[in-house]
Design a protein around this motif. Structure first.
Motif, PDB file in Angstrom:
ATOM      1  N   TRP A  18       0.849  -1.189   0.000  1.00 47.57           N
ATOM      2  CA  TRP A  18       0.000   0.000   0.000  1.00 47.57           C
ATOM      3  C   TRP A  18       0.885   1.238   0.000  1.00 47.57           C
ATOM      4  CZ3 TRP A  18      -5.558   0.262   0.817  1.00 47.57           C
ATOM      5  CH2 TRP A  18      -6.178  -0.989   0.780  1.00 47.57           C
ATOM      6  N   GLU A  19       0.464   2.257  -0.730  1.00 48.32           N
ATOM      7  CA  GLU A  19       1.209   3.513  -0.849  1.00 48.32           C
ATOM      8  C   GLU A  19       0.493   4.600  -0.055  1.00 48.32           C
ATOM      9  OE1 GLU A  19       4.123   3.872  -2.565  1.00 48.32           O
ATOM     10  OE2 GLU A  19       4.018   1.705  -2.879  1.00 48.32           O
ATOM     11  N   THR A  20       1.274   5.526   0.491  1.00 46.98           N
ATOM     12  CA  THR A  20       0.674   6.630   1.242  1.00 46.98           C
ATOM     13  C   THR A  20       1.058   7.956   0.613  1.00 46.98           C
ATOM     14  OG1 THR A  20       2.564   6.803   2.750  1.00 46.98           O
ATOM     15  CG2 THR A  20       0.775   5.326   3.400  1.00 46.98           C
ATOM     16  N   GLY A  21       0.201   8.933   0.820  1.00 48.82           N
ATOM     17  CA  GLY A  21       0.462  10.284   0.349  1.00 48.82           C
ATOM     18  C   GLY A  21      -0.349  11.265   1.161  1.00 48.82           C
ATOM     19  N   GLN A  22      -0.119  12.531   0.906  1.00 51.75           N
ATOM     20  CA  GLN A  22      -0.861  13.557   1.625  1.00 51.75           C
ATOM     21  C   GLN A  22      -1.274  14.630   0.645  1.00 51.75           C
ATOM     22  OE1 GLN A  22       0.932  14.781   5.284  1.00 51.75           O
ATOM     23  NE2 GLN A  22      -0.675  16.251   5.726  1.00 51.75           N
ATOM     24  N   GLU A  23      -2.529  15.032   0.723  1.00 48.84           N
ATOM     25  CA  GLU A  23      -3.067  16.112  -0.086  1.00 48.84           C
ATOM     26  C   GLU A  23      -3.630  17.140   0.894  1.00 48.84           C
ATOM     27  OE1 GLU A  23      -5.982  14.324  -2.653  1.00 48.84           O
ATOM     28  OE2 GLU A  23      -4.547  12.892  -3.457  1.00 48.84           O
ATOM     29  N   GLU A  24      -2.861  18.196   1.148  1.00 53.53           N
ATOM     30  CA  GLU A  24      -3.198  19.196   2.154  1.00 53.53           C
ATOM     31  C   GLU A  24      -3.417  18.515   3.500  1.00 53.53           C
ATOM     32  OE1 GLU A  24      -6.085  22.034   0.803  1.00 53.53           O
ATOM     33  OE2 GLU A  24      -5.148  22.149  -1.153  1.00 53.53           O
ATOM     34  N   GLU A  25      -4.609  18.576   4.061  1.00 50.69           N
ATOM     35  CA  GLU A  25      -4.873  17.991   5.379  1.00 50.69           C
ATOM     36  C   GLU A  25      -5.354  16.545   5.306  1.00 50.69           C
ATOM     37  OE1 GLU A  25      -4.200  19.642   8.308  1.00 50.69           O
ATOM     38  OE2 GLU A  25      -3.359  21.111   6.930  1.00 50.69           O
ATOM     39  N   LEU A  26      -5.380  15.990   4.115  1.00 54.67           N
ATOM     40  CA  LEU A  26      -5.928  14.656   3.887  1.00 54.67           C
ATOM     41  C   LEU A  26      -4.808  13.635   3.676  1.00 54.67           C
ATOM     42  CD1 LEU A  26      -8.670  13.145   3.301  1.00 54.67           C
ATOM     43  CD2 LEU A  26      -8.196  13.612   0.896  1.00 54.67           C
ATOM     44  N   ILE A  27      -4.826  12.555   4.468  1.00 50.33           N
ATOM     45  CA  ILE A  27      -3.901  11.438   4.279  1.00 50.33           C
ATOM     46  C   ILE A  27      -4.576  10.454   3.330  1.00 50.33           C
ATOM     47  CG2 ILE A  27      -2.705   9.515   5.394  1.00 50.33           C
ATOM     48  CD1 ILE A  27      -1.631  12.169   6.379  1.00 50.33           C
ATOM     49  N   VAL A  28      -3.859  10.017   2.299  1.00 53.10           N
ATOM     50  CA  VAL A  28      -4.414   9.100   1.309  1.00 53.10           C
ATOM     51  C   VAL A  28      -3.563   7.824   1.295  1.00 53.10           C
ATOM     52  CG1 VAL A  28      -4.981   8.777  -1.123  1.00 53.10           C
ATOM     53  CG2 VAL A  28      -5.244  11.033  -0.071  1.00 53.10           C
ATOM     54  N   ILE A  29      -4.241   6.673   1.364  1.00 55.44           N
ATOM     55  CA  ILE A  29      -3.572   5.372   1.366  1.00 55.44           C
ATOM     56  C   ILE A  29      -4.239   4.522   0.295  1.00 55.44           C
ATOM     57  CG2 ILE A  29      -2.981   3.354   2.757  1.00 55.44           C
ATOM     58  CD1 ILE A  29      -3.660   5.196   5.247  1.00 55.44           C
ATOM     59  N   GLY A  30      -3.447   4.045  -0.664  1.00 53.03           N
ATOM     60  CA  GLY A  30      -4.017   3.251  -1.743  1.00 53.03           C
ATOM     61  C   GLY A  30      -3.271   1.950  -1.942  1.00 53.03           C
ATOM     62  N   ASP A  31      -3.978   0.927  -2.391  1.00 54.33           N
ATOM     63  CA  ASP A  31      -3.305  -0.343  -2.648  1.00 54.33           C
ATOM     64  C   ASP A  31      -2.608  -0.286  -4.000  1.00 54.33           C
ATOM     65  OD1 ASP A  31      -5.324  -0.644  -4.493  1.00 54.33           O
ATOM     66  OD2 ASP A  31      -6.054  -2.534  -3.714  1.00 54.33           O
TER      67      ASP A  31
END
Length: 137
Positions: A18-31
């Motif tokens: 799974w990969e993680t990222g951040q978009e402003e105040e939002l944490i995003v985690i995708g497979d």
């Protein structure tokens, strides 16, 4: 081996695929397969703990779509879980609180992939813990 996602408020173990990222105040985690995506927003209430009534107030719009939620524990956090489908997506939402922290967690995927990542997402969220405070200062 799991990797740990750290924010200034909480920690979460993420499988290596799974990969993680951040978009402003939002944490995003995708497979890695691009099947679905977890997004986490953290709200902090400085003056008092978040109570269940406040959680339900935040969840009111989701409850209109999904019906009555289910009480849930995700690691250190407790709250309410909802699941629903719209025209194009299967959506799972958690409204979680601990002390003055409110986490809004959403998992979305295409209808064709509904349920495929449910076990993995549940496992990830079960590792959610409050960030330890440094007692040495």
């Amino acid at each position: 081996m799991m990797k740990t996602l750290e924010t200034q408020w909480w920690l979460l173990d993420i499988p290596p695929e799974w990969e993680t990222g951040q978009e402003e105040e939002l944490i995003v985690i995708g497979d890695e397969d691009g099947v679905g995506e977890i997004s986490i927003t953290t709200l902090v209430k400085e003056d008092s703990p978040i109570d269940d009534a406040e959680l339900l107030e935040f969840a009111a719009e989701t409850a209109q779509l999904a019906g009555k939620g289910t009480a849930v524990e995700c690691g250190d956090f407790q709250g309410h879980y909802y699941s629903f489908k719209d025209d194009t997506e299967a959506v799972r939402e958690w409204y979680l609180a601990l002390e003055g922290y409110l986490l809004l967690v959403t998992y979305c995927c295409d209808l064709d992939n509904a349920g495929m990542d449910d076990g993995a997402v549940d496992d990830i969220l079960s590792t959610l813990m409050i960030r330890p405070t440094d007692q040495s200062t």
